[in-house]
Design an enzyme around this catalytic site. Structure first.
Site, PDB file in Angstrom:
ATOM      1  N   ARG A 281      -1.379  -2.550 -18.715  1.00 25.81           N
ATOM      2  CA  ARG A 281      -2.664  -1.832 -18.705  1.00 25.81           C
ATOM      3  C   ARG A 281      -2.616  -0.803 -17.592  1.00 25.81           C
ATOM      4  NH1 ARG A 281      -5.579  -4.543 -22.137  1.00 25.81           N
ATOM      5  NH2 ARG A 281      -7.172  -2.950 -22.133  1.00 25.81           N
TER       6      ARG A 281
ATOM      7  N   GLU B 163      -0.545   4.794  -0.540  1.00 21.15           N
ATOM      8  CA  GLU B 163      -1.333   6.012  -0.797  1.00 21.15           C
ATOM      9  C   GLU B 163      -0.478   7.241  -0.555  1.00 21.15           C
ATOM     10  OE1 GLU B 163      -4.713   4.051   1.175  1.00 21.15           O
ATOM     11  OE2 GLU B 163      -5.879   5.709   0.322  1.00 21.15           O
TER      12      GLU B 163
ATOM     13  N   TYR C 135       0.853  -1.190   0.000  1.00 22.19           N
ATOM     14  CA  TYR C 135       0.000   0.000   0.000  1.00 22.19           C
ATOM     15  C   TYR C 135       0.883   1.230   0.000  1.00 22.19           C
ATOM     16  CZ  TYR C 135      -4.970  -0.702   0.051  1.00 22.19           C
ATOM     17  OH  TYR C 135      -6.254  -0.940  -0.346  1.00 22.19           O
TER      18      TYR C 135
ATOM     19  N   THR D  59      -3.309   6.209 -21.831  1.00 18.00           N
ATOM     20  CA  THR D  59      -3.122   4.852 -21.338  1.00 18.00           C
ATOM     21  C   THR D  59      -1.688   4.440 -21.677  1.00 18.00           C
ATOM     22  OG1 THR D  59      -4.057   4.053 -23.411  1.00 18.00           O
ATOM     23  CG2 THR D  59      -5.515   4.064 -21.500  1.00 18.00           C
TER      24      THR D  59
ATOM     25  N   LYS E 171      -1.451   0.745 -25.167  1.00 17.78           N
ATOM     26  CA  LYS E 171      -1.836   0.677 -26.580  1.00 17.78           C
ATOM     27  C   LYS E 171      -0.558   0.733 -27.427  1.00 17.78           C
ATOM     28  CE  LYS E 171      -6.509   2.415 -25.836  1.00 17.78           C
ATOM     29  NZ  LYS E 171      -6.690   3.166 -24.596  1.00 17.78           N
TER      30      LYS E 171
ATOM     31  N   ASP F  94      -5.959  13.848 -24.909  1.00 15.89           N
ATOM     32  CA  ASP F  94      -5.998  12.428 -24.535  1.00 15.89           C
ATOM     33  C   ASP F  94      -5.266  11.665 -25.638  1.00 15.89           C
ATOM     34  OD1 ASP F  94      -6.571   9.759 -24.147  1.00 15.89           O
ATOM     35  OD2 ASP F  94      -8.683  10.081 -23.637  1.00 15.89           O
TER      36      ASP F  94
END
Ligand code: DSN
Length: 414
Positions: free
Chosen positions: A231, A52, A50, A222, A225, A196
């Site tokens: 991903r 954060e 974790y 992203t 691609k 984008d």
């Protein structure tokens, strides 16, 4: 401990998926085969942590190595895209866009994005998406004749609408975007410019597509691609927007980052900085152009008549077949594509009159111009005879033979 022994059901399905990926032709413009190194990082122990917050400012202890991983990913992303700030935490393209909206807009604000059937993305203002439900989305379109962006028309619309933000960068637009023109439009109306670049980030990194970096206030992308990473997603921008962007991701819209994916993003950025990646990006576009030319010479019509990117959009209207049926027939033949609306489509997004094709995954396999011509011929044969089972079986075996000559993950076995 091995998956094969502990969970034979998932093991078996993954094995089948692996064989299927090996033996079919992937022409989905947004898909790719990532490297073994990227997969290794994705499947690493960083999944156990974790974290954060951000490097040096975490809400959990024990992040000395995780901080270094994320810092490396950030520095590499900044260098690769020549930007002052990078946030590598967004889980997906949609998450990145939600975070960007959170950073620059208030609920109810007006923004402009390309209409979905014209090549825009769901998160660019579709009424069924958060972007269309929580904000006042105004759609711009492509020109009816040229099927290309008309920057004067967009400017006129922006002056009338006065949006707070304008999105450029699309999922099914085969031409290059003029980011300078968008900057001028945004300056004219005082709008935030959001690019984008999810689809063509790898082409930008490889130097074969215009970069929005000198112009945009915020860039989302992203990583899986054309960029060929895991991903996930990133948000980039000038240094002065860094705090705003980071707050939009955490605590704005996400909690704990996926540090194993961030490690894989760092690997992907490193790979994209290598000279071979420029060759790869160049070949993606060459392949797309040859595929487009061959399809046109075999009688198909392309939206905008051509491509100068990785993606092409076939208008199936003259062939008397819907996108849905063409996609299904090609799938039976081992050619994996996706149906797509075309500008001014009269069919629903579930049926569509178009087929979207892209070359990033085929190019990763090492396929070049000759293979594109061969694939174009197979596609046209199937589209013209979608109910001919014998033909589809024959094409399926041609596909397998071709795939066998261009293997993926050669020495990996399940
Ligand atoms: N689903 C992606 C695409 O295929 O273009 C966009 O999110």
């Amino acid at each position: 401990m091995k998956l094969k022994e502990t969970d034979s059901a998932i093991y078996g399905l993954l094995r089948e998926e692996f064989d299927y990926q090996k033996s079919t032709l992937r022409l989905i413009a947004s898909e790719n085969y990532t490297s073994k190194a990227v997969m290794e990082a994705t499947g690493s122990v960083a999944t156990n942590k974790y974290a954060e917050g951000y490097p040096g400012k975490r809400y959990y202890a024990g992040n000395q190595y995780i901080d270094q991983i994320e810092e490396l990913a950030i520095e590499r992303a900044k260098k690769l895209f020549n930007v002052g700030h990078a946030n590598v935490q967004p889980h997906s393209g949609s998450s990145a866009n939600i975070a960007a909206f959170f950073s620059f807009l208030e609920p109810g604000d007006k923004f402009m994005g390309l209409e979905l059937p014209h090549g825009g993305h769901l998160t660019h203002g579709s009424p069924v998406n958060f972007s269309g439900k929580w904000f006042r989305a105004v759609a711009y379109g492509v020109d009816k004749e040229t099927e290309a962006l008309d920057y004067d028309a967009i400017k006129k619309q922006a002056i009338e609408e006065k949006p707070k933000l304008i999105i450029c960068g699309y999922t099914a637009y085969p031409l290059m975007i003029d980011f300078k023109a968008f900057r001028e439009i945004c300056d004219e109306v005082g709008a935030v410019m959001m690019a984008d670049i999810s689809h063509f980030a790898g082409l930008v990194a490889g130097g074969v597509y215009n970069s929005p970096a000198p112009y945009a206030d915020v860039i989302t992308s992203t990583t899986h691609k054309t960029l060929r990473g895991p991903r996930g997603a990133i948000i980039l921008g000038p240094e002065e927007n860094g705090k705003k962007i980071d707050k939009g991701v955490f605590p704005g819209t996400q909690g704990g980052p996926l540090e194993h994916v961030i490690a894989a993003k760092a690997v992907c950025f490193h790979e994209a900085m290598q000279p071979e990646f420029k060759e790869y990006a160049t070949q993606i576009v060459k392949n797309a152009k040859v595929l487009a030319e061959e399809l046109v010479s075999l009688g198909l019509r392309l939206v905008a008549g051509k491509t100068n990117t990785h993606v092409l959009l076939v208008d199936l209207n003259q062939k008397g077949i819907t996108g849905k049926d063409a996609q299904a027939a090609l799938e039976e033949a081992g050619i994996i594509t996706n149906r797509n609306t075309i500008p001014f489509d009269t069919r629903s997004p579930f049926v569509t009159s178009g087929l979207r094709l892209g070359t990033p995954a085929l190019t990763t396999r090492g396929m070049k111009e000759d293979e594109m011509k061969h694939i174009a011929r197979m596609i046209v044969k199937v589209i013209e005879n979608p109910n001919d089972s014998e033909l589809k079986l024959k094409v399926r075996s041609e596909v397998e033979e071709l795939c066998g000559k261009f293997p993926i993950y050669g020495d990996v076995s399940y």
